[in-house]
Design an enzyme around this catalytic site. Sequence first.
Site, PDB file in Angstrom:
ATOM      1  N   TRP A  63      28.192  37.367  42.305  1.00 19.07           N
ATOM      2  CA  TRP A  63      28.190  36.639  41.033  1.00 19.07           C
ATOM      3  C   TRP A  63      26.800  36.084  40.739  1.00 19.07           C
ATOM      4  O   TRP A  63      26.375  36.059  39.578  1.00 19.07           O
ATOM      5  CB  TRP A  63      29.247  35.530  41.051  1.00 19.07           C
ATOM      6  CG  TRP A  63      30.604  36.022  40.633  1.00 19.07           C
ATOM      7  CD1 TRP A  63      31.100  37.278  40.778  1.00 19.07           C
ATOM      8  CD2 TRP A  63      31.629  35.267  39.985  1.00 19.07           C
ATOM      9  NE1 TRP A  63      32.376  37.356  40.275  1.00 19.07           N
ATOM     10  CE2 TRP A  63      32.722  36.133  39.786  1.00 19.07           C
ATOM     11  CE3 TRP A  63      31.738  33.939  39.584  1.00 19.07           C
ATOM     12  CZ2 TRP A  63      33.908  35.716  39.171  1.00 19.07           C
ATOM     13  CZ3 TRP A  63      32.919  33.518  38.976  1.00 19.07           C
ATOM     14  CH2 TRP A  63      33.986  34.401  38.765  1.00 19.07           C
ATOM     15  N   LYS A 162      38.308  30.852  39.656  1.00 19.90           N
ATOM     16  CA  LYS A 162      39.409  31.701  40.124  1.00 19.90           C
ATOM     17  C   LYS A 162      40.517  30.827  40.684  1.00 19.90           C
ATOM     18  O   LYS A 162      40.266  29.925  41.492  1.00 19.90           O
ATOM     19  CB  LYS A 162      38.922  32.661  41.215  1.00 19.90           C
ATOM     20  CG  LYS A 162      40.059  33.499  41.825  1.00 19.90           C
ATOM     21  CD  LYS A 162      39.536  34.601  42.706  1.00 19.90           C
ATOM     22  CE  LYS A 162      38.902  34.096  43.981  1.00 19.90           C
ATOM     23  NZ  LYS A 162      38.396  35.207  44.816  1.00 19.90           N
TER      24      LYS A 162
END
Length: 206
Positions: A63, A162
């Site tokens: 990421w 998440k």
Amino acid sequence: MAVRSKSSKAWLHEHINDHYVHMAQKDGYRARAAYKLLEINEKDKIIKPGTVLADLGSAPGSWSQVAAKLTGTSGTVFALDILPMEAIGGVSFIQGDFRENDVLAQFETLLDNRPLDLVICDMAPNMSGNAVSDQARSFYLCELALDFASQHLKTGGSFLVKVFQGAGYQEYMAAMREIFGTVQTRKPEASRNRSSEIYLLGKNKR
């Protein structure tokens, strides 16, 4: 020689034949998770040139790789993780627990009184195999990330995290709605179908 369980054999077979794993290897990303962020960003444009962001639980770094590429030289990417992470160009990495005062002090020194535009978090706990315990530990991490975001995001900033659907999901969604003007769900194609993971995107921090 250890005997693999049926579930671990199934995971290995799936991993070897995973389209996104092959793409990550080809494109130079450290993990297939890169494509989840790329897909979400394609839709929501949360990362762009000049964005100042923090990536919580950043290791192994896919990421952060995506973020550094999208923010460009005019942006700033901070990455924090307890685990080590190999250096990434354009990313300031702090190894440590972001709950601890000395780690926060390092981060805030680097931040230099700038508010963050965005906090992203793809963390998950080490799974024990106990579904109830794992779910509770997962949401504990999510709550820590939300607290970090609420303290460091600018007004109007965004938070991508998440979560795993199940116990605690609705309560966490409600907590996000108290902080952000809108909260949306995202399920990227790169998320495995069998996974209960989903991403929550909070926009317009109050």
